[in-house]
Design a protein around this motif. Structure first.
Motif, PDB file in Angstrom:
ATOM      1  N   UNK A  93       0.725  -1.333  -0.041  1.00  0.00           N
ATOM      2  CA  UNK A  93       0.125   0.047  -0.046  1.00  0.00           C
ATOM      3  C   UNK A  93       0.987   1.251  -0.042  1.00  0.00           C
ATOM      4  N   UNK A  94       1.994   1.236   0.619  1.00  0.00           N
ATOM      5  CA  UNK A  94       3.089   2.388   0.761  1.00  0.00           C
ATOM      6  C   UNK A  94       3.565   2.488  -0.814  1.00  0.00           C
ATOM      7  N   UNK A  95       3.835   1.549  -1.418  1.00  0.00           N
ATOM      8  CA  UNK A  95       4.301   1.632  -2.701  1.00  0.00           C
ATOM      9  C   UNK A  95       3.243   2.291  -3.820  1.00  0.00           C
ATOM     10  N   UNK A  96       1.968   1.757  -3.331  1.00  0.00           N
ATOM     11  CA  UNK A  96       1.011   2.361  -4.413  1.00  0.00           C
ATOM     12  C   UNK A  96       0.685   3.749  -4.066  1.00  0.00           C
ATOM     13  N   UNK A  97       0.850   4.077  -2.768  1.00  0.00           N
ATOM     14  CA  UNK A  97       0.683   5.626  -2.367  1.00  0.00           C
ATOM     15  C   UNK A  97       1.845   6.593  -3.162  1.00  0.00           C
ATOM     16  N   UNK A  98       3.093   6.121  -3.131  1.00  0.00           N
ATOM     17  CA  UNK A  98       4.030   6.670  -3.974  1.00  0.00           C
ATOM     18  C   UNK A  98       4.008   6.821  -5.113  1.00  0.00           C
ATOM     19  N   UNK A  99       3.317   5.778  -5.706  1.00  0.00           N
ATOM     20  CA  UNK A  99       3.173   5.807  -7.403  1.00  0.00           C
ATOM     21  C   UNK A  99       2.000   6.708  -7.711  1.00  0.00           C
ATOM     22  N   UNK A 100       1.118   7.079  -6.921  1.00  0.00           N
ATOM     23  CA  UNK A 100       0.195   7.940  -7.102  1.00  0.00           C
ATOM     24  C   UNK A 100       0.196   9.514  -6.378  1.00  0.00           C
ATOM     25  N   UNK A 101       1.594   9.815  -5.836  1.00  0.00           N
ATOM     26  CA  UNK A 101       1.545  10.898  -5.223  1.00  0.00           C
ATOM     27  C   UNK A 101       1.298  12.032  -6.299  1.00  0.00           C
ATOM     28  N   UNK A 102       0.825  13.151  -5.964  1.00  0.00           N
ATOM     29  CA  UNK A 102       0.777  14.544  -6.926  1.00  0.00           C
ATOM     30  C   UNK A 102       2.225  15.132  -7.054  1.00  0.00           C
ATOM     31  N   UNK A 103       2.641  15.256  -8.427  1.00  0.00           N
ATOM     32  CA  UNK A 103       4.064  15.735  -8.557  1.00  0.00           C
ATOM     33  C   UNK A 103       4.493  16.928  -7.665  1.00  0.00           C
ATOM     34  N   UNK A 104       3.652  17.566  -7.200  1.00  0.00           N
ATOM     35  CA  UNK A 104       3.872  18.960  -6.305  1.00  0.00           C
ATOM     36  C   UNK A 104       4.390  18.355  -5.049  1.00  0.00           C
ATOM     37  N   UNK A 105       3.965  17.059  -4.517  1.00  0.00           N
ATOM     38  CA  UNK A 105       4.643  16.621  -3.306  1.00  0.00           C
ATOM     39  C   UNK A 105       5.438  15.312  -3.521  1.00  0.00           C
ATOM     40  N   UNK A 106       6.321  14.971  -4.436  1.00  0.00           N
ATOM     41  CA  UNK A 106       6.659  13.969  -4.722  1.00  0.00           C
ATOM     42  C   UNK A 106       7.957  13.631  -3.743  1.00  0.00           C
ATOM     43  N   UNK A 107       7.709  12.273  -3.044  1.00  0.00           N
ATOM     44  CA  UNK A 107       8.587  11.994  -2.146  1.00  0.00           C
ATOM     45  C   UNK A 107       9.768  11.268  -2.772  1.00  0.00           C
ATOM     46  N   UNK A 108      11.136  11.368  -2.384  1.00  0.00           N
ATOM     47  CA  UNK A 108      12.170  10.659  -2.834  1.00  0.00           C
ATOM     48  C   UNK A 108      12.608   9.431  -1.877  1.00  0.00           C
ATOM     49  N   UNK A 109      12.059   9.238  -0.729  1.00  0.00           N
ATOM     50  CA  UNK A 109      12.402   8.452   0.346  1.00  0.00           C
ATOM     51  C   UNK A 109      11.284   8.247   1.321  1.00  0.00           C
ATOM     52  N   UNK A 110      10.927   7.194   1.416  1.00  0.00           N
ATOM     53  CA  UNK A 110       9.605   6.566   2.416  1.00  0.00           C
ATOM     54  C   UNK A 110      10.095   5.486   3.428  1.00  0.00           C
ATOM     55  N   UNK A 111       9.971   5.751   4.656  1.00  0.00           N
ATOM     56  CA  UNK A 111      10.354   4.640   5.850  1.00  0.00           C
ATOM     57  C   UNK A 111       9.126   3.980   6.325  1.00  0.00           C
ATOM     58  N   UNK A 112       9.080   2.394   6.183  1.00  0.00           N
ATOM     59  CA  UNK A 112       7.725   1.779   6.583  1.00  0.00           C
ATOM     60  C   UNK A 112       8.483   1.054   7.908  1.00  0.00           C
ATOM     61  N   UNK A 113       8.072   0.767   9.203  1.00  0.00           N
ATOM     62  CA  UNK A 113       8.593   0.301  10.297  1.00  0.00           C
ATOM     63  C   UNK A 113       7.442  -0.163  11.163  1.00  0.00           C
ATOM     64  N   UNK A 114       7.288  -1.267  11.882  1.00  0.00           N
ATOM     65  CA  UNK A 114       6.360  -1.534  13.037  1.00  0.00           C
ATOM     66  C   UNK A 114       6.547  -0.239  13.846  1.00  0.00           C
ATOM     67  N   UNK A 115       4.906  -0.123  14.376  1.00  0.00           N
ATOM     68  CA  UNK A 115       4.365   1.045  15.097  1.00  0.00           C
ATOM     69  C   UNK A 115       5.125   0.865  16.406  1.00  0.00           C
ATOM     70  N   UNK A 116       5.373  -0.286  17.033  1.00  0.00           N
ATOM     71  CA  UNK A 116       5.821  -0.211  18.312  1.00  0.00           C
ATOM     72  C   UNK A 116       7.425  -0.164  18.648  1.00  0.00           C
ATOM     73  N   UNK A 117       8.149  -0.248  17.417  1.00  0.00           N
ATOM     74  CA  UNK A 117       9.453  -0.423  17.340  1.00  0.00           C
ATOM     75  C   UNK A 117      10.150   1.139  17.924  1.00  0.00           C
ATOM     76  N   UNK A 118      11.012   1.020  18.756  1.00  0.00           N
ATOM     77  CA  UNK A 118      11.703   2.321  19.346  1.00  0.00           C
ATOM     78  C   UNK A 118      12.734   2.639  18.258  1.00  0.00           C
ATOM     79  N   UNK A 119      12.655   4.083  18.037  1.00  0.00           N
ATOM     80  CA  UNK A 119      14.002   4.626  17.200  1.00  0.00           C
ATOM     81  C   UNK A 119      15.259   4.327  17.615  1.00  0.00           C
TER      82      UNK A 119
END
Length: 243
Positions: free
Chosen positions: A217-243
């Motif tokens: 789903x995160x890949x799908x989101x990137x593929x459909x971003x409006x070009x005015x806000x294109x991301x060049x990097x996105x991180x996905x991680x478990x919600x409970x994991x500490x930084x």
């Protein structure tokens, strides 16, 4: 999002590296709005997944090809364009993950890992970018990993390959974004929930691991971003994991 599923229904997505887990999930997710080419060295998973997509009314083309051999990539690309049409989205999902410290890692393993993750992404990008430039649109998404940012001592072969492909993605995004091609690196910062990982992490709970479908789903989101806000990097991680 700038484009709906309906807008994308006649466009083509290529998923390179379709195996059990994330590669399969990516192919299934993008089949909801694209004609999908499933690329891997082995026929087993791509044939099965393509059959599932077709049974659900989608369009899928399984293609056996080695992502480290330029002639095979060229042949795969030619077949995909001939059978499905011009490629709108390329997802490069290198899957080799050797474990080992410096002295446990042979030169052969080191080179093979780099060739799959970095050289293969380089070759595939060079194959699809000319047609994307010609029409002024396209998307290239590359699967990353924790080791490409915060490596462990046992990632002597894997981490350098992921660092390198992350650098390639950054180079391409700076080069190609102004020319209408969206390039992004997805840092999968956590274990992906699949049978092989469950075998080694028997004490893991569902919330400890990343669902392949949720990553897709995160890949799908990137593929459909409006070009005015294109991301060049996105991180996905478990919600409970500490930084």
């Amino acid at each position: 999002m700038s484009n709906s599923t309906q807008d994308k229904s006649d466009k083509v997505c290529v998923v390179v590296g379709v195996g059990e887990g994330l590669g399969m999930a990516l192919a299934l997710r993008f089949a909801a709005g694209y004609k999908v080419a499933l690329v891997a060295r082995s026929a087993e998973v791509i044939d099965r997944t393509a059959g599932e997509i077709k049974s659900a009314g989608g369009v899928a083309l399984p293609v056996q090809s080695d992502a480290t051999i330029e002639s095979q990539i060229a042949a795969a690309h030619e077949r995909i364009v001939r059978d499905l049409g011009p490629i709108e989205t390329l997802i490069y999902n290198g899957g080799r993950r050797p474990m080992g410290r410096l002295m446990d890692t042979t030169p052969q393993v080191f080179e093979e890992t780099w060739r799959l993750h970095t050289f293969g992404a380089f070759l595939w990008a060079r194959q699809v970018v000319p047609e994307m430039l010609a029409r002024g649109s396209g998307t290239i998404l590359i699967t990353g990993a924790t080791a490409g940012i915060r490596p462990w001592p046992t990632s002597a072969g894997f981490a350098p390959a992921k660092f390198a492909v992350r650098g390639l993605a950054q180079v391409m995004s700076r080069d190609l974004h102004p020319q209408g091609i969206h390039v992004a690196y997805v840092n999968v910062d956590g274990g992906i929930d699949m049978p092989l990982l469950r075998k080694f992490r028997r004490d893991s709970k569902d919330e400890d691991l990343l669902k392949p479908s949720a990553i897709a789903d995160a890949f799908w989101y990137l593929a459909h971003q409006d070009r005015s806000v294109w991301s060049n990097e996105l991180e996905v991680r478990p919600f409970k994991e500490k930084f």
